[in-house]
Design a protein around this motif. Structure first.
Motif, short mmCIF file in Angstrom:
data_model
loop_
_atom_site.label_atom_id
_atom_site.label_comp_id
_atom_site.label_asym_id
_atom_site.label_seq_id
_atom_site.Cartn_x
_atom_site.Cartn_y
_atom_site.Cartn_z
N SER A 39 0.83 -1.20 0.00
CA SER A 39 0.00 0.00 0.00
C SER A 39 0.86 1.25 0.00
O SER A 39 0.58 2.22 -0.72
N MET A 40 1.94 1.24 0.80
CA MET A 40 2.83 2.40 0.85
C MET A 40 3.58 2.57 -0.48
O MET A 40 3.86 3.69 -0.91
N ARG A 41 3.86 1.46 -1.12
CA ARG A 41 4.48 1.54 -2.44
C ARG A 41 3.51 2.18 -3.44
O ARG A 41 3.91 3.04 -4.25
N GLU A 42 2.25 1.78 -3.39
CA GLU A 42 1.25 2.34 -4.29
C GLU A 42 1.05 3.84 -4.06
O GLU A 42 0.72 4.58 -4.99
N GLN A 43 1.26 4.27 -2.83
CA GLN A 43 1.10 5.69 -2.49
C GLN A 43 2.36 6.50 -2.80
O GLN A 43 2.42 7.69 -2.48
N ASN A 44 3.35 5.87 -3.43
CA ASN A 44 4.60 6.56 -3.75
C ASN A 44 5.25 7.18 -2.51
O ASN A 44 5.65 8.35 -2.51
N ALA A 45 5.32 6.41 -1.45
CA ALA A 45 5.90 6.91 -0.20
C ALA A 45 7.32 7.43 -0.43
O ALA A 45 8.11 6.86 -1.18
N ALA A 46 7.62 8.55 0.22
CA ALA A 46 8.96 9.12 0.11
C ALA A 46 9.98 8.25 0.82
O ALA A 46 11.18 8.28 0.49
N GLY A 47 9.53 7.45 1.78
CA GLY A 47 10.42 6.56 2.52
C GLY A 47 9.63 5.74 3.52
O GLY A 47 8.46 6.05 3.80
N ILE A 48 10.27 4.72 4.07
CA ILE A 48 9.62 3.84 5.03
C ILE A 48 10.57 3.54 6.18
O ILE A 48 11.75 3.25 5.95
N VAL A 49 10.05 3.61 7.39
CA VAL A 49 10.75 3.14 8.58
C VAL A 49 9.99 1.92 9.09
O VAL A 49 8.77 1.98 9.24
N ILE A 50 10.69 0.84 9.34
CA ILE A 50 9.99 -0.38 9.75
C ILE A 50 10.69 -1.07 10.91
O ILE A 50 11.91 -1.17 10.95
N CYS A 51 9.87 -1.50 11.89
CA CYS A 51 10.33 -2.48 12.87
C CYS A 51 9.69 -3.78 12.43
O CYS A 51 8.48 -3.97 12.57
N PRO A 52 10.47 -4.68 11.81
CA PRO A 52 9.89 -5.84 11.15
C PRO A 52 9.21 -6.82 12.11
O PRO A 52 9.63 -7.00 13.25
N ALA A 53 8.15 -7.43 11.61
CA ALA A 53 7.48 -8.49 12.36
C ALA A 53 8.40 -9.70 12.47
O ALA A 53 9.29 -9.89 11.63
N LEU A 54 8.20 -10.49 13.50
CA LEU A 54 9.00 -11.71 13.66
C LEU A 54 8.83 -12.60 12.43
O LEU A 54 7.71 -12.81 11.95
N GLY A 55 9.95 -13.11 11.93
CA GLY A 55 9.90 -13.97 10.76
C GLY A 55 10.07 -13.24 9.44
O GLY A 55 10.03 -13.87 8.37
N THR A 56 10.25 -11.93 9.49
CA THR A 56 10.45 -11.16 8.25
C THR A 56 11.71 -11.66 7.55
O THR A 56 12.77 -11.78 8.17
N PRO A 57 11.65 -11.95 6.25
CA PRO A 57 12.83 -12.45 5.54
C PRO A 57 13.92 -11.39 5.43
O PRO A 57 13.64 -10.20 5.33
N ASN A 58 15.16 -11.85 5.45
CA ASN A 58 16.30 -10.94 5.36
C ASN A 58 16.36 -10.22 4.01
O ASN A 58 17.09 -9.24 3.86
N SER A 59 15.59 -10.71 3.05
CA SER A 59 15.60 -10.12 1.71
C SER A 59 14.76 -8.85 1.61
O SER A 59 14.76 -8.18 0.58
#
Length: 338
Positions: free
Chosen positions: A119-139
């Motif tokens: 969704s943030m990609r579709e909104q052309n976000a200027a940037g993203i800060v994330i605290c990843p959920a457990l199990g988030t892939p390293n990729s």
């Protein structure tokens, strides 16, 4: 004669520039809220736009830039006051810089996290800060980079890689907490809370290293896993109090776990600091006002959020800079619990 200030879609930025006797680029900067234009000039531009009935189409400007002034912040557990304090720090810095902050809570759900990112990609976000959920892939950092969106990972690292990361020195922090309890004479020290992931591994490693440095074995029955929450802390402490011989102290995975552990001690008519020593991790604002006030490792959550915001803005300004790494230096804050 006063002009009609009713919005007029046929009026363009060129008309405003002519009316204000400035360049088109100057009008654009003023309408975007830039502080690079002198106050008197900016006021003249705004008055000209109002007089002509000019309407600034911010969305069209964002599409022309193929980005927006919206920044996405993805938090894994907003019920934890630590993340609320981190979010305050992020928002303060970004809003002051003219960004709009859109926050999303994943509740450790990988599917929800994926939907939010798209969704943030579709909104052309200027940037993203994330605290990843457990199990988030390293990729994940590599994938978001391929979208052309600057990304900062915070609190939970995603292994080695050339991505921006803001977190704390977890191993050193828990090592300091356990070393303090050892110096106070405790020899049966538990580790409460947490379940999996890089942060858990780092904090558990600090606990083990402190015991080993004191010549003590790491006993599996003194390591009690639980959700990093108040109910999880209550359950973990209830379990630990049944261990024989009963430990006299514990380091908690985080402050919220410690709050649950304090409640479990109270139900057994035990008081932290007198009958059982307890040290948390994070130093959320509530830690100074728990009963009793909680000794903890301070990693300054709000400041951590500010650092994440600064790192993201640096990445937005220059996508080619070397990857950024910031680890908050832990400090032991002693209160009544241990």
């Amino acid at each position: 004669m006063q002009r009609d200030s009713t919005p007029n879609r046929s009026i363009t930025i060129l008309h405003v520039a002519k009316e204000a006797k400035v360049s088109k680029s100057t009008v654009s900067l003023v309408l975007q809220g830039s502080d690079r234009i002198r106050d008197a000039t900016a006021q003249r531009v705004r008055e000209a736009a109002l007089a002509l009935g000019y309407v600034y189409n911010r969305r069209a400007a964002e599409l022309r830039r193929q980005s927006s002034n919206m920044v996405g912040v993805i938090i894994n557990d907003l019920m934890n006051p630590f993340f609320a304090e981190v979010l305050v720090g992020i928002e303060r810095k970004l809003v002051d810089a003219g960004y709009i902050v859109l926050m999303a809570h994943t509740h450790e759900d990988l599917d929800r996290q994926r939907r939010v990112l798209l969704s943030m990609r579709e909104q052309n976000a200027a940037g993203i800060v994330i605290c990843p959920a457990l199990g988030t892939p390293n990729s994940l950092p590599k994938e978001v980079k391929a979208w052309g969106i600057p990304l900062v990972v915070m609190v939970r690292s995603l292994g080695s890689g050339s991505y921006d990361y803001v977190g704390s020195d977890n191993e050193r922090g828990v090592y300091m907490a356990a070393s303090h309890l050892l110096a106070a004479g405790h020899r049966h020290i538990g580790f409460l809370g947490g379940q999996s992931g890089a942060v858990y591994d780092q904090r558990l490693r600090g606990y083990a290293k402190a015991l080993e440095a004191a010549g003590l074995p790491v006993k599996k029955n003194l390591i009690v896993l639980s959700a990093p929450s108040r109910p999880g802390g209550w359950e973990a402490m209830t379990t630990m109090l049944q261990v024989s011989p009963r430990p006299s102290a514990a380091v908690c995975y985080n402050d919220v776990t410690a709050f649950g552990a304090l409640a479990a001690l109270g139900e057994k008519s035990l008081r932290a600091g007198t009958d059982f020593a307890l040290v948390g991790f994070d130093n959320v604002l509530d830690a100074a006002h728990s009963n009793p006030p909680l000794s903890t490792i301070d990693i300054r959550p709000s400041e951590l959020g500010e650092r994440a915001a600064v790192a993201l803005m640096a990445r937005i300004a220059n996508p080619k800079i070397k990857h950024q790494l910031y680890l908050a230096e832990p400090k032991l804050v002693l209160r009544q619990s241990g």
